[in-house]
Design a protein around this motif. Sequence first.
Motif, PDB file in Angstrom:
ATOM      1  N   ASN A   1     -61.556  43.228 -12.159  1.00  0.00           N
ATOM      2  CA  ASN A   1     -62.759  42.470 -11.851  1.00  0.00           C
ATOM      3  C   ASN A   1     -62.681  41.824 -10.469  1.00  0.00           C
ATOM      4  OD1 ASN A   1     -64.530  42.247 -14.530  1.00  0.00           O
ATOM      5  ND2 ASN A   1     -62.365  42.192 -15.127  1.00  0.00           N
ATOM      6  N   LYS A   2     -63.828  41.303 -10.066  1.00  0.00           N
ATOM      7  CA  LYS A   2     -63.958  40.722  -8.732  1.00  0.00           C
ATOM      8  C   LYS A   2     -63.009  39.561  -8.536  1.00  0.00           C
ATOM      9  CE  LYS A   2     -67.398  38.724  -5.579  1.00  0.00           C
ATOM     10  NZ  LYS A   2     -68.823  38.320  -5.405  1.00  0.00           N
ATOM     11  N   LYS A   3     -62.427  39.467  -7.350  1.00  0.00           N
ATOM     12  CA  LYS A   3     -61.490  38.399  -7.036  1.00  0.00           C
ATOM     13  C   LYS A   3     -62.182  37.042  -7.031  1.00  0.00           C
ATOM     14  CE  LYS A   3     -58.031  37.080  -3.563  1.00  0.00           C
ATOM     15  NZ  LYS A   3     -57.426  37.429  -2.250  1.00  0.00           N
ATOM     16  N   ILE A   4     -61.483  36.028  -7.491  1.00  0.00           N
ATOM     17  CA  ILE A   4     -62.014  34.669  -7.522  1.00  0.00           C
ATOM     18  C   ILE A   4     -61.411  33.876  -6.375  1.00  0.00           C
ATOM     19  CG2 ILE A   4     -62.107  32.519  -8.844  1.00  0.00           C
ATOM     20  CD1 ILE A   4     -62.004  34.250 -11.372  1.00  0.00           C
TER      21      ILE A   4
ATOM     22  N   LEU B   1     -64.830  28.177  -6.726  1.00  0.00           N
ATOM     23  CA  LEU B   1     -65.290  27.802  -8.059  1.00  0.00           C
ATOM     24  C   LEU B   1     -66.535  28.564  -8.475  1.00  0.00           C
ATOM     25  CD1 LEU B   1     -64.598  25.886 -10.401  1.00  0.00           C
ATOM     26  CD2 LEU B   1     -66.087  24.174  -9.339  1.00  0.00           C
ATOM     27  N   ALA B   2     -67.463  28.768  -7.537  1.00  0.00           N
ATOM     28  CA  ALA B   2     -68.726  29.444  -7.861  1.00  0.00           C
ATOM     29  C   ALA B   2     -68.525  30.886  -8.305  1.00  0.00           C
ATOM     30  CB  ALA B   2     -69.663  29.389  -6.661  1.00  0.00           C
ATOM     31  N   ASP B   3     -67.405  31.499  -7.944  1.00  0.00           N
ATOM     32  CA  ASP B   3     -67.162  32.905  -8.299  1.00  0.00           C
ATOM     33  C   ASP B   3     -66.986  33.106  -9.798  1.00  0.00           C
ATOM     34  OD1 ASP B   3     -67.293  33.598  -5.639  1.00  0.00           O
ATOM     35  OD2 ASP B   3     -65.122  33.524  -5.327  1.00  0.00           O
ATOM     36  N   PHE B   4     -66.651  32.046 -10.533  1.00  0.00           N
ATOM     37  CA  PHE B   4     -66.493  32.188 -11.981  1.00  0.00           C
ATOM     38  C   PHE B   4     -67.789  32.624 -12.658  1.00  0.00           C
ATOM     39  CE2 PHE B   4     -62.832  29.231 -11.338  1.00  0.00           C
ATOM     40  CZ  PHE B   4     -61.856  30.027 -11.921  1.00  0.00           C
ATOM     41  N   ALA B   5     -68.920  32.291 -12.058  1.00  0.00           N
ATOM     42  CA  ALA B   5     -70.217  32.630 -12.657  1.00  0.00           C
ATOM     43  C   ALA B   5     -70.424  34.133 -12.771  1.00  0.00           C
ATOM     44  CB  ALA B   5     -71.343  32.001 -11.843  1.00  0.00           C
ATOM     45  N   GLU B   6     -69.679  34.921 -12.018  1.00  0.00           N
ATOM     46  CA  GLU B   6     -69.832  36.373 -12.046  1.00  0.00           C
ATOM     47  C   GLU B   6     -68.881  37.041 -13.034  1.00  0.00           C
ATOM     48  OE1 GLU B   6     -70.039  38.177  -8.155  1.00  0.00           O
ATOM     49  OE2 GLU B   6     -70.467  36.231  -7.235  1.00  0.00           O
ATOM     50  N   HIS B   7     -68.182  36.240 -13.810  1.00  0.00           N
ATOM     51  CA  HIS B   7     -67.199  36.773 -14.752  1.00  0.00           C
ATOM     52  C   HIS B   7     -67.568  36.431 -16.184  1.00  0.00           C
ATOM     53  CE1 HIS B   7     -63.973  37.997 -11.897  1.00  0.00           C
ATOM     54  NE2 HIS B   7     -64.632  37.170 -11.107  1.00  0.00           N
TER      55      HIS B   7
END
Length: 299
Positions: A173-176, A179-185
């Motif tokens: 999955n997409k690298k984090i 903090l906002a990147d968690f929304a894509e997981h």
Amino acid sequence: MLPNLNTLRVFESVARYQNFRLAAEELHLTQSAVAQRIRQLESDLDIVLFIRQARGLELTEAGLKYQHSIKTALTIINEATRAITQTPQHLVVSVPPSLGAKWLLPRMNEINDTFPHIELRIIASEKKTHFGTDGADFVIRFSQPPFDSTLHSECLSKINLCALASPTYINKNKKIERLADFAEHRLIEDAHENWGKLSKHIALPNASKVLRFEQTSLAIDAALAGQGICISPHMLVEQHLTNGELVLLRRIELSKEQGYFLLYPKNRNFVNDKHLVLRWLKVEMKKMEEKWIDWTRNS
């Protein structure tokens, strides 16, 4: 010169913790007194038992062999003494189910070896305990002050939340990076709803992308299975992190007052060796705090 029994008890404690300070706390001695006993023992035996390092102690090969023999000998002496002086004791401890499953259960062999004369009974519960009716000697609860004024309350460990996922999930999955990147997981939520508490900082994904469980231990198991990212107290996942089964992605800072609290009636006295079990729990949880501090300092 043969070492005396007290010196051997000091050696066994230091060897078990590989730390002078923790051994001193267990034995009710000063750290300098413990260190002096070990230096004298090495001098008397003319053998180096420990390698002194910046971050602690490490047993030498000779020290490892000596530890095994001394632990066996002390166990025989202790059991023989207790057999003629004490009746069996039982200690009833009430802990949250996830703390019991992920933190206490992996340590049961060590507890049984250290306190073979005490029968430890575990109640898995998060409910408010009514001392005297449920039989609990003391409880550990994930909570925060204030508490009933009739209870002794003591914070054993801060909550120290962190976001985690399995290496398999991370690689797919997409690298984090923020903090906002968690929304894509895919997020894994438990009854504490920590992802929900972060909603004012990040835009959470649709409900269909959130897995929900009642207990933190189940959320951790889902993360281990590669189902998404969970939030958990560091204490509950430390072993999984050590084994490389989970990867720590980010610290999650919410309430600073929440933690695992020890609670029992103020008028309750722990007699015989029950207080030693209590002290053991405090020391072990303190070690978890120190591991968390080391991680946050180095990350």
